[in-house]
Design a protein around this motif. Structure first.
Motif, PDB file in Angstrom:
ATOM      1  N   VAL A 112      35.837 -89.330 -80.465  1.00  0.00           N
ATOM      2  CA  VAL A 112      35.264 -89.997 -79.295  1.00  0.00           C
ATOM      3  C   VAL A 112      36.298 -90.179 -78.189  1.00  0.00           C
ATOM      4  O   VAL A 112      35.939 -90.349 -77.031  1.00  0.00           O
ATOM      5  CB  VAL A 112      34.628 -91.340 -79.686  1.00  0.00           C
ATOM      6  N   THR A 113      37.572 -90.118 -78.541  1.00  0.00           N
ATOM      7  CA  THR A 113      38.620 -90.305 -77.536  1.00  0.00           C
ATOM      8  C   THR A 113      39.059 -88.993 -76.894  1.00  0.00           C
ATOM      9  O   THR A 113      39.827 -88.997 -75.947  1.00  0.00           O
ATOM     10  CB  THR A 113      39.866 -90.967 -78.148  1.00  0.00           C
ATOM     11  N   THR A 114      38.574 -87.874 -77.434  1.00  0.00           N
ATOM     12  CA  THR A 114      38.999 -86.577 -76.916  1.00  0.00           C
ATOM     13  C   THR A 114      38.135 -86.141 -75.748  1.00  0.00           C
ATOM     14  O   THR A 114      37.092 -86.736 -75.471  1.00  0.00           O
ATOM     15  CB  THR A 114      38.916 -85.507 -78.008  1.00  0.00           C
ATOM     16  N   ASN A 115      38.584 -85.085 -75.073  1.00  0.00           N
ATOM     17  CA  ASN A 115      37.794 -84.562 -73.952  1.00  0.00           C
ATOM     18  C   ASN A 115      36.432 -84.054 -74.426  1.00  0.00           C
ATOM     19  O   ASN A 115      35.451 -84.132 -73.695  1.00  0.00           O
ATOM     20  CB  ASN A 115      38.550 -83.436 -73.249  1.00  0.00           C
ATOM     21  N   ARG A 116      36.384 -83.529 -75.628  1.00  0.00           N
ATOM     22  CA  ARG A 116      35.103 -83.023 -76.142  1.00  0.00           C
ATOM     23  C   ARG A 116      34.118 -84.150 -76.314  1.00  0.00           C
ATOM     24  O   ARG A 116      32.957 -84.035 -75.975  1.00  0.00           O
ATOM     25  CB  ARG A 116      35.324 -82.312 -77.468  1.00  0.00           C
ATOM     26  N   GLY A 117      34.583 -85.267 -76.875  1.00  0.00           N
ATOM     27  CA  GLY A 117      33.700 -86.393 -77.120  1.00  0.00           C
ATOM     28  C   GLY A 117      32.652 -86.085 -78.160  1.00  0.00           C
ATOM     29  O   GLY A 117      32.704 -85.058 -78.838  1.00  0.00           O
ATOM     30  N   MET A 118      31.725 -86.978 -78.319  1.00  0.00           N
ATOM     31  CA  MET A 118      30.643 -86.784 -79.265  1.00  0.00           C
ATOM     32  C   MET A 118      29.642 -85.782 -78.697  1.00  0.00           C
ATOM     33  O   MET A 118      29.445 -85.706 -77.478  1.00  0.00           O
ATOM     34  CB  MET A 118      29.939 -88.120 -79.544  1.00  0.00           C
ATOM     35  N   GLU A 119      28.988 -85.038 -79.583  1.00  0.00           N
ATOM     36  CA  GLU A 119      28.101 -83.978 -79.110  1.00  0.00           C
ATOM     37  C   GLU A 119      26.842 -84.535 -78.445  1.00  0.00           C
ATOM     38  O   GLU A 119      26.407 -84.029 -77.406  1.00  0.00           O
ATOM     39  CB  GLU A 119      27.720 -83.072 -80.283  1.00  0.00           C
ATOM     40  N   ARG A 174      28.763 -83.012 -85.448  1.00  0.00           N
ATOM     41  CA  ARG A 174      29.026 -82.279 -86.686  1.00  0.00           C
ATOM     42  C   ARG A 174      30.403 -82.573 -87.278  1.00  0.00           C
ATOM     43  O   ARG A 174      30.685 -82.136 -88.394  1.00  0.00           O
ATOM     44  CB  ARG A 174      28.871 -80.776 -86.425  1.00  0.00           C
ATOM     45  N   ALA A 175      31.220 -83.293 -86.561  1.00  0.00           N
ATOM     46  CA  ALA A 175      32.532 -83.637 -87.105  1.00  0.00           C
ATOM     47  C   ALA A 175      32.394 -84.570 -88.295  1.00  0.00           C
ATOM     48  O   ALA A 175      31.435 -85.347 -88.385  1.00  0.00           O
ATOM     49  CB  ALA A 175      33.389 -84.297 -86.027  1.00  0.00           C
ATOM     50  N   ALA A 176      33.359 -84.510 -89.196  1.00  0.00           N
ATOM     51  CA  ALA A 176      33.385 -85.426 -90.331  1.00  0.00           C
ATOM     52  C   ALA A 176      33.463 -86.863 -89.817  1.00  0.00           C
ATOM     53  O   ALA A 176      34.156 -87.146 -88.832  1.00  0.00           O
ATOM     54  CB  ALA A 176      34.591 -85.128 -91.213  1.00  0.00           C
ATOM     55  N   ILE A 177      32.765 -87.768 -90.467  1.00  0.00           N
ATOM     56  CA  ILE A 177      32.726 -89.147 -89.963  1.00  0.00           C
ATOM     57  C   ILE A 177      34.109 -89.788 -90.006  1.00  0.00           C
ATOM     58  O   ILE A 177      34.377 -90.719 -89.263  1.00  0.00           O
ATOM     59  CB  ILE A 177      31.692 -90.008 -90.702  1.00  0.00           C
ATOM     60  N   SER A 178      34.987 -89.285 -90.868  1.00  0.00           N
ATOM     61  CA  SER A 178      36.349 -89.812 -90.909  1.00  0.00           C
ATOM     62  C   SER A 178      37.112 -89.497 -89.624  1.00  0.00           C
ATOM     63  O   SER A 178      38.145 -90.106 -89.353  1.00  0.00           O
ATOM     64  CB  SER A 178      37.110 -89.241 -92.107  1.00  0.00           C
ATOM     65  N   ARG A 179      36.611 -88.552 -88.837  1.00  0.00           N
ATOM     66  CA  ARG A 179      37.269 -88.168 -87.586  1.00  0.00           C
ATOM     67  C   ARG A 179      36.577 -88.723 -86.357  1.00  0.00           C
ATOM     68  O   ARG A 179      37.053 -88.540 -85.241  1.00  0.00           O
ATOM     69  CB  ARG A 179      37.318 -86.642 -87.479  1.00  0.00           C
ATOM     70  N   TRP A 180      35.485 -89.418 -86.522  1.00  0.00           N
ATOM     71  CA  TRP A 180      34.706 -89.846 -85.355  1.00  0.00           C
ATOM     72  C   TRP A 180      35.499 -90.748 -84.421  1.00  0.00           C
ATOM     73  O   TRP A 180      35.386 -90.642 -83.211  1.00  0.00           O
ATOM     74  CB  TRP A 180      33.435 -90.561 -85.824  1.00  0.00           C
TER      75      TRP A 180
END
Length: 129
Positions: free
Chosen positions: A110-117, A100-106
């Protein structure tokens, strides 16, 4: 259970084309952007294309801009990646993702602990000379 299932990978000669598909199931994907990452042997996973739910906005990585086209058909919960003018360096495992993140932030997400859903399991694309 949410699933993203990629298909369409395979072996292709340099200069050729392939179309990847990613079928999503298990929930509705309204408000989810979808996209494609790839990972070559010994390299980090990189974002190559993403598209918003409305299809009004797209993102392309520099390495594929002008050669790859991302599209989606929401009634089918499916996203596509048309790959033209393939090069040897396009050889990689291609992964579908939804978030659900804005594609400008993808590229950051992807580098964060949360990662992609959500992630697919990947499909291998091999480009030969």
């Amino acid at each position: 259970q949410v699933q993203l299932v990629e298909s369409g990978g395979g072996l292709v000669q340099a200069g050729g084309s392939l179309r990847l598909s990613c079928a999503a199931s298990g929930r509705t994907f309204g408000s989810y952007a979808m996209g494609w990452f790839r990972q070559a042997p010994g390299k980090e996973r990189e974002l190559i294309a993403a598209i918003t739910f409305s299809c009004r906005s797209t993102y392309y990585g520099d390495a594929v801009e002008g050669r790859f086209t991302i599209s989606r058909v929401n009634v089918k919960n499916t996203v596509y990646l048309q790959m033209n003018s393939l090069k040897l360096e396009d050889t990689a495992v291609y992964y579908c993702a939804a978030d659900r993140a804005a594609i400008s932030r993808w590229a950051e997400v992807v580098t964060t602990n949360r990662g992609m859903e959500y992630w697919g399991k990947g499909t291998l694309v091999t480009v030969s000379s």
